[in-house]
Design a protein around this motif. Sequence first.
Motif, PDB file in Angstrom:
ATOM      1  N   ALA A  44      28.977 -37.186 -12.246  1.00 18.79           N
ATOM      2  CA  ALA A  44      28.247 -38.444 -12.108  1.00 18.79           C
ATOM      3  C   ALA A  44      29.234 -39.602 -12.140  1.00 18.79           C
ATOM      4  CB  ALA A  44      27.232 -38.598 -13.230  1.00 18.79           C
ATOM      5  N   THR A  45      29.064 -40.526 -11.215  1.00 20.60           N
ATOM      6  CA  THR A  45      29.857 -41.748 -11.193  1.00 20.60           C
ATOM      7  C   THR A  45      28.894 -42.924 -11.246  1.00 20.60           C
ATOM      8  OG1 THR A  45      31.584 -40.703  -9.875  1.00 20.60           O
ATOM      9  CG2 THR A  45      31.550 -43.109  -9.890  1.00 20.60           C
ATOM     10  N   VAL A  46      29.189 -43.870 -12.108  1.00 20.42           N
ATOM     11  CA  VAL A  46      28.375 -45.078 -12.218  1.00 20.42           C
ATOM     12  C   VAL A  46      29.294 -46.274 -11.982  1.00 20.42           C
ATOM     13  CG1 VAL A  46      28.596 -45.094 -14.738  1.00 20.42           C
ATOM     14  CG2 VAL A  46      26.761 -46.385 -13.655  1.00 20.42           C
ATOM     15  N   GLN A  47      28.881 -47.147 -11.054  1.00 26.27           N
ATOM     16  CA  GLN A  47      29.679 -48.326 -10.724  1.00 26.27           C
ATOM     17  C   GLN A  47      28.778 -49.545 -10.721  1.00 26.27           C
ATOM     18  OE1 GLN A  47      31.631 -48.327  -6.906  1.00 26.27           O
ATOM     19  NE2 GLN A  47      32.906 -50.071  -7.456  1.00 26.27           N
ATOM     20  N   VAL A 106      23.810 -51.586  -9.897  1.00 25.80           N
ATOM     21  CA  VAL A 106      24.443 -50.367 -10.392  1.00 25.80           C
ATOM     22  C   VAL A 106      24.259 -49.261  -9.367  1.00 25.80           C
ATOM     23  CG1 VAL A 106      24.513 -48.683 -12.255  1.00 25.80           C
ATOM     24  CG2 VAL A 106      24.005 -51.085 -12.766  1.00 25.80           C
ATOM     25  N   HIS A 107      25.374 -48.672  -8.965  1.00 22.30           N
ATOM     26  CA  HIS A 107      25.369 -47.585  -7.977  1.00 22.30           C
ATOM     27  C   HIS A 107      25.683 -46.287  -8.710  1.00 22.30           C
ATOM     28  CE1 HIS A 107      25.650 -45.827  -3.981  1.00 22.30           C
ATOM     29  NE2 HIS A 107      26.710 -45.145  -4.410  1.00 22.30           N
ATOM     30  N   TRP A 108      24.733 -45.369  -8.678  1.00 22.29           N
ATOM     31  CA  TRP A 108      24.889 -44.052  -9.301  1.00 22.29           C
ATOM     32  C   TRP A 108      25.155 -43.024  -8.203  1.00 22.29           C
ATOM     33  CZ3 TRP A 108      24.244 -43.524 -14.593  1.00 22.29           C
ATOM     34  CH2 TRP A 108      23.624 -44.584 -15.257  1.00 22.29           C
ATOM     35  N   GLU A 146      22.703 -40.484  -4.184  1.00 21.80           N
ATOM     36  CA  GLU A 146      23.166 -41.829  -4.508  1.00 21.80           C
ATOM     37  C   GLU A 146      21.956 -42.726  -4.684  1.00 21.80           C
ATOM     38  OE1 GLU A 146      26.792 -43.278  -2.532  1.00 21.80           O
ATOM     39  OE2 GLU A 146      26.596 -41.484  -1.263  1.00 21.80           O
ATOM     40  N   VAL A 147      21.998 -43.540  -5.743  1.00 19.56           N
ATOM     41  CA  VAL A 147      20.880 -44.421  -6.079  1.00 19.56           C
ATOM     42  C   VAL A 147      21.436 -45.769  -6.518  1.00 19.56           C
ATOM     43  CG1 VAL A 147      18.928 -44.757  -7.641  1.00 19.56           C
ATOM     44  CG2 VAL A 147      19.498 -42.461  -6.857  1.00 19.56           C
ATOM     45  N   ASP A 148      20.788 -46.848  -6.090  1.00 16.62           N
ATOM     46  CA  ASP A 148      21.132 -48.189  -6.543  1.00 16.62           C
ATOM     47  C   ASP A 148      19.979 -48.740  -7.367  1.00 16.62           C
ATOM     48  OD1 ASP A 148      23.645 -48.467  -5.254  1.00 16.62           O
ATOM     49  OD2 ASP A 148      22.641 -48.916  -3.365  1.00 16.62           O
TER      50      ASP A 148
END
Length: 119
Positions: free
Chosen positions: A100-103, A113-115, A8-10
Amino acid sequence: MNLFGKLEVDEEANAPADHFHEVFSCRPHMYLIRPEKIQGCDLHEGEWGREGTVICWNYSHDGSPKVAKQLIEAIDDVNFSTTFKVIEGDLLNDYKSFKATVQATPKGEGSLVHWTFEY
């Protein structure tokens, strides 16, 4: 050997959350802002911006051309989230599955953006 895990990456984006979400859910082919990394995104099945759509990315990794065919699994226009599942391509040589989810969340004039990558 198959690797597995979750990353998880922001990161901050200059675009408002709703605009960022629209690009990833409805117009991912417009994401070609880094041509040294991403060379193309083509529609294979379905319609842009619809769950169940299949798209194909042509990209480079460590200088080698790669391909990833993805299914858009979920689009959440309320929470500005899109989930993609890789169904074919080079990533599946190293991973049994890859999602992959991008929010995007509003933050000031831009967004956070949270990946999430699950493999």
